[in-house]
Write an enzyme that holds these catalytic residues in place. Structure first.
Site, PDB file in Angstrom:
ATOM      1  N   SER A 131       1.215  -0.984   0.120  1.00  0.00           N
ATOM      2  CA  SER A 131      -0.285  -0.240   0.256  1.00  0.00           C
ATOM      3  C   SER A 131       1.002   1.506  -0.310  1.00  0.00           C
ATOM      4  O   SER A 131       2.426   1.004   0.390  1.00  0.00           O
ATOM      5  CB  SER A 131      -0.956   0.007   0.968  1.00  0.00           C
ATOM      6  OG  SER A 131      -1.408   1.282   1.570  1.00  0.00           O
ATOM      7  N   TYR A 156      -1.804  -0.544  11.161  1.00  0.00           N
ATOM      8  CA  TYR A 156      -2.232  -1.275   9.616  1.00  0.00           C
ATOM      9  C   TYR A 156      -0.830  -0.835   8.511  1.00  0.00           C
ATOM     10  O   TYR A 156      -0.281  -1.318   8.129  1.00  0.00           O
ATOM     11  CB  TYR A 156      -3.537  -0.715   9.012  1.00  0.00           C
ATOM     12  CG  TYR A 156      -3.574  -0.875   7.337  1.00  0.00           C
ATOM     13  CD1 TYR A 156      -3.831  -2.462   7.300  1.00  0.00           C
ATOM     14  CD2 TYR A 156      -3.124   0.057   6.837  1.00  0.00           C
ATOM     15  CE1 TYR A 156      -3.783  -2.378   5.906  1.00  0.00           C
ATOM     16  CE2 TYR A 156      -3.354  -0.590   5.305  1.00  0.00           C
ATOM     17  CZ  TYR A 156      -3.829  -1.558   4.773  1.00  0.00           C
ATOM     18  OH  TYR A 156      -3.336  -1.425   3.298  1.00  0.00           O
ATOM     19  N   LYS A 160       2.531  -3.420   6.691  1.00  0.00           N
ATOM     20  CA  LYS A 160       2.798  -3.696   5.395  1.00  0.00           C
ATOM     21  C   LYS A 160       4.153  -2.993   4.911  1.00  0.00           C
ATOM     22  O   LYS A 160       4.544  -3.615   4.270  1.00  0.00           O
ATOM     23  CB  LYS A 160       1.972  -2.655   4.509  1.00  0.00           C
ATOM     24  CG  LYS A 160       0.055  -3.138   3.889  1.00  0.00           C
ATOM     25  CD  LYS A 160       0.205  -4.250   3.605  1.00  0.00           C
ATOM     26  CE  LYS A 160      -1.300  -4.646   3.876  1.00  0.00           C
ATOM     27  NZ  LYS A 160      -1.831  -5.884   3.401  1.00  0.00           N
TER      28      LYS A 160
HETATM   29  P1  NAD Z   1     -11.231  -7.039   1.759  1.00  0.00           P
HETATM   30  O1  NAD Z   1     -11.135  -6.785   2.805  1.00  0.00           O
HETATM   31  O2  NAD Z   1     -12.025  -6.570   0.139  1.00  0.00           O
HETATM   32  O3  NAD Z   1     -10.311  -8.052   0.807  1.00  0.00           O
HETATM   33  C1  NAD Z   1      -9.732  -9.063   1.351  1.00  0.00           C
HETATM   34  C2  NAD Z   1     -10.052 -10.433   2.161  1.00  0.00           C
HETATM   35  O4  NAD Z   1      -9.344 -11.184   2.583  1.00  0.00           O
HETATM   36  C3  NAD Z   1     -11.262 -10.090   2.714  1.00  0.00           C
HETATM   37  O5  NAD Z   1     -12.705 -11.263   2.026  1.00  0.00           O
HETATM   38  C4  NAD Z   1     -11.814 -11.199   4.028  1.00  0.00           C
HETATM   39  O6  NAD Z   1     -12.330 -12.009   4.111  1.00  0.00           O
HETATM   40  C5  NAD Z   1     -10.101 -11.979   3.503  1.00  0.00           C
HETATM   41  N1  NAD Z   1      -9.296 -12.816   5.086  1.00  0.00           N
HETATM   42  C6  NAD Z   1      -8.814 -11.661   5.704  1.00  0.00           C
HETATM   43  N2  NAD Z   1      -8.186 -11.616   6.049  1.00  0.00           N
HETATM   44  C7  NAD Z   1      -8.524 -13.562   6.282  1.00  0.00           C
HETATM   45  C8  NAD Z   1      -7.396 -14.473   6.905  1.00  0.00           C
HETATM   46  N3  NAD Z   1      -7.552 -14.834   7.871  1.00  0.00           N
HETATM   47  N4  NAD Z   1      -8.018 -16.143   6.405  1.00  0.00           N
HETATM   48  C9  NAD Z   1      -8.683 -15.768   5.385  1.00  0.00           C
HETATM   49  N5  NAD Z   1      -9.349 -14.388   4.645  1.00  0.00           N
HETATM   50  C10 NAD Z   1      -9.078 -13.354   5.007  1.00  0.00           C
HETATM   51  O7  NAD Z   1     -10.002  -5.970   1.427  1.00  0.00           O
HETATM   52  P2  NAD Z   1      -9.348  -4.738  -0.062  1.00  0.00           P
HETATM   53  O8  NAD Z   1      -9.355  -3.699  -0.175  1.00  0.00           O
HETATM   54  O9  NAD Z   1      -9.999  -6.163  -1.439  1.00  0.00           O
HETATM   55  O10 NAD Z   1      -7.783  -4.988  -0.464  1.00  0.00           O
HETATM   56  C11 NAD Z   1      -6.757  -6.483   0.029  1.00  0.00           C
HETATM   57  C12 NAD Z   1      -5.528  -6.006  -0.123  1.00  0.00           C
HETATM   58  O11 NAD Z   1      -5.014  -5.093  -0.554  1.00  0.00           O
HETATM   59  C13 NAD Z   1      -5.008  -6.458   1.081  1.00  0.00           C
HETATM   60  O12 NAD Z   1      -3.933  -6.793   2.033  1.00  0.00           O
HETATM   61  C14 NAD Z   1      -5.577  -4.511   1.302  1.00  0.00           C
HETATM   62  O13 NAD Z   1      -4.189  -4.392   2.762  1.00  0.00           O
HETATM   63  C15 NAD Z   1      -4.538  -4.294   0.224  1.00  0.00           C
HETATM   64  N6  NAD Z   1      -4.502  -3.160   0.243  1.00  0.00           N
HETATM   65  C16 NAD Z   1      -5.856  -1.942  -0.039  1.00  0.00           C
HETATM   66  C17 NAD Z   1      -6.430  -1.168  -0.722  1.00  0.00           C
HETATM   67  C18 NAD Z   1      -7.695  -0.596  -1.128  1.00  0.00           C
HETATM   68  O14 NAD Z   1      -7.294   0.861  -0.422  1.00  0.00           O
HETATM   69  N7  NAD Z   1      -8.583  -1.075  -0.462  1.00  0.00           N
HETATM   70  C19 NAD Z   1      -5.437  -0.108  -0.942  1.00  0.00           C
HETATM   71  C20 NAD Z   1      -4.119  -0.644  -0.302  1.00  0.00           C
HETATM   72  C21 NAD Z   1      -3.998  -2.210   0.189  1.00  0.00           C
HETATM   73  C1  WQD Z   2      -9.499  10.246   0.647  1.00  0.00           C
HETATM   74  C2  WQD Z   2      -9.381  11.617   1.262  1.00  0.00           C
HETATM   75  C3  WQD Z   2     -10.145  11.806   2.857  1.00  0.00           C
HETATM   76  C4  WQD Z   2     -13.583  10.092   3.475  1.00  0.00           C
HETATM   77  C5  WQD Z   2      -6.413   4.979   3.056  1.00  0.00           C
HETATM   78  C6  WQD Z   2      -5.657   4.322   3.631  1.00  0.00           C
HETATM   79  C7  WQD Z   2      -4.407   3.705   2.516  1.00  0.00           C
HETATM   80  C8  WQD Z   2      -4.873   3.151   1.762  1.00  0.00           C
HETATM   81  C9  WQD Z   2      -6.314   3.549   0.797  1.00  0.00           C
HETATM   82  C10 WQD Z   2      -5.326   0.146   2.012  1.00  0.00           C
HETATM   83  C11 WQD Z   2      -8.623  12.027   1.933  1.00  0.00           C
HETATM   84  C12 WQD Z   2     -11.314  12.089   1.665  1.00  0.00           C
HETATM   85  C13 WQD Z   2     -12.905  10.668   2.903  1.00  0.00           C
HETATM   86  C14 WQD Z   2     -15.332  10.772   3.534  1.00  0.00           C
HETATM   87  C15 WQD Z   2     -12.830  12.983   3.150  1.00  0.00           C
HETATM   88  N1  WQD Z   2      -5.762   1.688   2.346  1.00  0.00           N
HETATM   89  N2  WQD Z   2     -12.356  11.293   2.995  1.00  0.00           N
HETATM   90  N3  WQD Z   2     -14.235  12.355   3.538  1.00  0.00           N
HETATM   91  O1  WQD Z   2      -6.657   7.587   4.010  1.00  0.00           O
HETATM   92  O2  WQD Z   2      -5.880   8.651   1.240  1.00  0.00           O
HETATM   93  O3  WQD Z   2      -6.359   6.291   2.653  1.00  0.00           O
HETATM   94  O4  WQD Z   2      -7.345   3.510   2.031  1.00  0.00           O
HETATM   95  O5  WQD Z   2      -3.688   0.544   2.115  1.00  0.00           O
HETATM   96  O6  WQD Z   2      -3.945   2.677   3.425  1.00  0.00           O
HETATM   97  O7  WQD Z   2      -4.987   5.152   4.405  1.00  0.00           O
HETATM   98  O8  WQD Z   2      -8.499   7.141   1.715  1.00  0.00           O
HETATM   99  O9  WQD Z   2     -10.549   7.221   0.335  1.00  0.00           O
HETATM  100  O10 WQD Z   2     -10.250   6.877   3.525  1.00  0.00           O
HETATM  101  O11 WQD Z   2      -9.962   9.362   1.879  1.00  0.00           O
HETATM  102  O12 WQD Z   2     -13.273  14.213   2.682  1.00  0.00           O
HETATM  103  O13 WQD Z   2     -15.774  10.528   3.820  1.00  0.00           O
HETATM  104  O14 WQD Z   2     -11.141  12.215   0.798  1.00  0.00           O
HETATM  105  O15 WQD Z   2     -10.008  13.313   4.012  1.00  0.00           O
HETATM  106  O16 WQD Z   2      -8.253  13.153   1.398  1.00  0.00           O
HETATM  107  P1  WQD Z   2      -6.846   7.387   1.651  1.00  0.00           P
HETATM  108  P2  WQD Z   2      -9.428   7.560   1.969  1.00  0.00           P
END
Ligand code: NAD
Ligand code: WQD
Length: 346
Positions: A131, A156, A160
Site C-alpha cells: 500500500s 495497519y 505493510k
Molecule cells: P477486502 O477486505 O475486501 O479483502 C480481503 C479479503 O481477505 C476479505 O475477503 C477477507 O474475508 C479475507 N481475509 C482476511 N483475513 C483473512 C484470513 N486470515 N484468512 C482468510 N481470509 C482472510 O480488502 P481489499 O480492499 O480487497 O484489499 C486486499 C489487499 O489489498 C489487502 O491486503 C489490503 O491491505 C491491500 N490494500 C487495499 C487497499 C484498498 O484501499 N482497498 C489499498 C492498498 C492496499
Molecule cells: C481519501 C480522501 C480524506 C472520507 C486509505 C488508507 C490507505 C489505503 C487507501 C489501504 C482523503 C477524504 C474521506 C470522507 C473525506 N488503504 N475523505 N470524507 O485515507 O487516502 O487512504 O485508503 O492500504 O492506506 O489510509 O483514503 O478514501 O479514506 O480518503 O473528505 O468521508 O478523501 O480526507 O483526503 P486514504 P480515504
C-alpha cells in the site's frame, strides 16, 4: 514450457481487489484459480458475481490463513500450484489504531503461514498486496519506488512495511523463489459491468463508497475533511486508481514472474495513475457523470490525513507494459453503477 492447467492461488479472493483480479485472471489466462477466504470481510456471494461476469465457477477454500494446520490440509489438495497472489489482510486504518494486535496477528501471521506453504509446496512465484501507506508522510512528490519510508502512520501501515520486509527477506533466502510487491494508491470504482464492486461492512471509511452511499440515500451527508489545506482547492489530494486497472497489473506481474522476465529476486511497483485528484474534484466528477447533486458539507480536517500523495508510475509502465485504462469519470460511473446494482440485488 508453461502448463496452462497450473493453478494460481488467490488469498482474499472474495474481497474487493481479489475478486476483480480473479475476473481478470479468468478472462486473460488459462490458469485454474483457487481462492482462500474465510469471509471475515466478505461473503460467498462474490463468487456468484464473478460467475455472472466470467461464466466460470471458482473454488473457494474457507480457511483462516492464520491456522497453518488447516491451511496445509486445504492447499495440499490443490493441483500444480505455481503462484500465489496474497490479498488476504485486514485493511481499516482506524480499526487498526483501536486494535493493533488484531492487525499484527491477522496480517503478519497469515503472511508467514502463506510463505511457509510456498516453501513446503515449492511455489516459486509470489505477489504481495502492499500500500502507498508504507511511505507515510512524504516530502517530495510524486512518490517513486525509491522514496524512503517515514514512520508508519498506523498499525495497519506498519503491517505493510513489515510485510514487505518479510517477503523480501524470505525471497533472498530461497534461490528459486521470486516476488513482487505492489503498492496500491487509492483503489476505487467497480467492474465496468456494474456486477462486482466494493462491499463495505458498516459505515465506510473511504471516500468513494461514502459518496455512493450518500447519493443512494443510505448515508445522509458526506463530510469533506478540510478545505483549508495548501492545495489547489484546499482539499486533500490522492491518486485514485480503478480497481480493474489494479487487477490487470496483477496479471501482468504474475506473467512477468512466471515467464522469468524478472531479473531481481523482488520487484516493487507503485500502482497509481500518477494523477493527483482533490476530494472536491472527485465529488465534481461524481456529480457530472451521475447528473445528480451530492449532499456534502465542508468539515474539519481528519486527524492523520496526509495533505497530498500521488505516484510516479514510470517504472511499472515500462517493466510490466501496464497503462491505466480508466479515468476518474470511469471510476465514479462504475462505482455508481455498482451501488445501483446492489440495491437491485437485494
Ligand atoms: P477486502 O477486505 O475486501 O479483502 C480481503 C479479503 O481477505 C476479505 O475477503 C477477507 O474475508 C479475507 N481475509 C482476511 N483475513 C483473512 C484470513 N486470515 N484468512 C482468510 N481470509 C482472510 O480488502 P481489499 O480492499 O480487497 O484489499 C486486499 C489487499 O489489498 C489487502 O491486503 C489490503 O491491505 C491491500 N490494500 C487495499 C487497499 C484498498 O484501499 N482497498 C489499498 C492498498 C492496499
Ligand atoms: C481519501 C480522501 C480524506 C472520507 C486509505 C488508507 C490507505 C489505503 C487507501 C489501504 C482523503 C477524504 C474521506 C470522507 C473525506 N488503504 N475523505 N470524507 O485515507 O487516502 O487512504 O485508503 O492500504 O492506506 O489510509 O483514503 O478514501 O479514506 O480518503 O473528505 O468521508 O478523501 O480526507 O483526503 P486514504 P480515504
Amino acid at each position: 514450457m508453461l502448463n496452462q492447467n497450473s493453478t494460481i492461488i488467490v488469498t482474499g479472493g472474495a474481497g474487493y481487489i481479489g475478486s476483480h483480479t480473479i475476473i481478470e485472471l479468468l478472462q486473460q489466462t488459462n490458469y485454474n484459480v483457487v481462492s482462500i477466504d474465510n469471509f471475515s470481510n466478505s461473503t460467498a456471494k462474490t463468487f456468484e458475481r464473478i460467475e455472472a461476469i466470467t461464466g466460470k465457477q471458482v473454488k473457494n477454500l474457507n480457511v483462516d490463513i492464520c491456522n497453518l494446520e488447516a491451511l496445509e490440509l486445504a492447499l495440499g489438495k490443490v493441483k500444480d500450484p505455481i503462484g500465489i497472489i496474497h490479498f488476504a489482510a485486514f485493511k481499516s486504518v482506524p480499526q487498526s489504531v483501536g486494535d493493533p494486535l488484531l492487525y499484527y496477528h491477522n496480517n503478519i501471521a497469515s503472511l508467514v503461514n502463506i510463505l511457509k506453504i510456498c516453501k513446503k509446496l515449492s511455489i516459486a512465484n509470489f505477489i504481495f498486496s502492499s500500500s502507498c501507506s508504507v511511505y507515510g508522510n512524504v516530502e517530495k512528490l510524486p512518490v517513486t519506488e525509491q522514496t524512503q519510508f517515514s514512520v508508519a502512520e498506523s498499525p495497519y501501515a506498519h503491517t505493510k512495511q513489515m510485510g514487505e520486509d518479510i517477503v523480501t527477506n524470505f525471497t533472498k533466502s530461497e534461490s528459486k523463489f521470486k516476488s513482487v510487491l505492489l503498492r496500491y494508491f487509492n483503489p476505487v470504482g467497480a467492474h465496468p459491468s456494474g456486477f462486482n464492486g466494493e462491499y463495505p461492512r458498516g459505515r465506510p471509511d473511504n471516500l468513494v463508497p461514502y459518496i455512493t452511499q450518500t447519493a443512494a440515500g443510505i448515508l445522509q451527508k458526506l463530510t469533506v475533511f478540510g478545505d483549508d489545506y495548501d492545495t489547489r482547492d484546499g482539499s486533500c489530494i490522492r491518486d485514485y486508481i480503478h480497481v480493474s486497472d489494479i487487477a490487470d497489473a496483477h496479471v501482468r506481474a504474475l506473467n512477468y514472474l512466471i515467464e522469468n522476465k524478472q531479473k531481481k529476486a523482488t520487484s516493487v511497483f507503485n500502482l497509481g495513475t500518477g494523477v493527483g485528484v482533490s476530494v472536491l474534484e472527485a465529488i465534481g466528477s461524481f456529480e457530472k457523470v451521475t447528473r445528480q447533486k451530492l449532499n456534502y458539507e465542508i468539515g474539519p480536517r481528519r486527524p492523520g490525513d496526509v495533505i497530498s500523495i500521488y505516484a510516479n508510475n514510470d517504472f511499472v509502465k515500462k517493466e510490466l507494459d501496464w497503462t491505466p485504462k480508466y479515468n476518474l469519470d470511469d471510476m465514479m460511473s462504475s462505482a455508481w453503477k455498482w451501488q445501483v446494482h446492489l440495491k437491485d440485488e437485494q
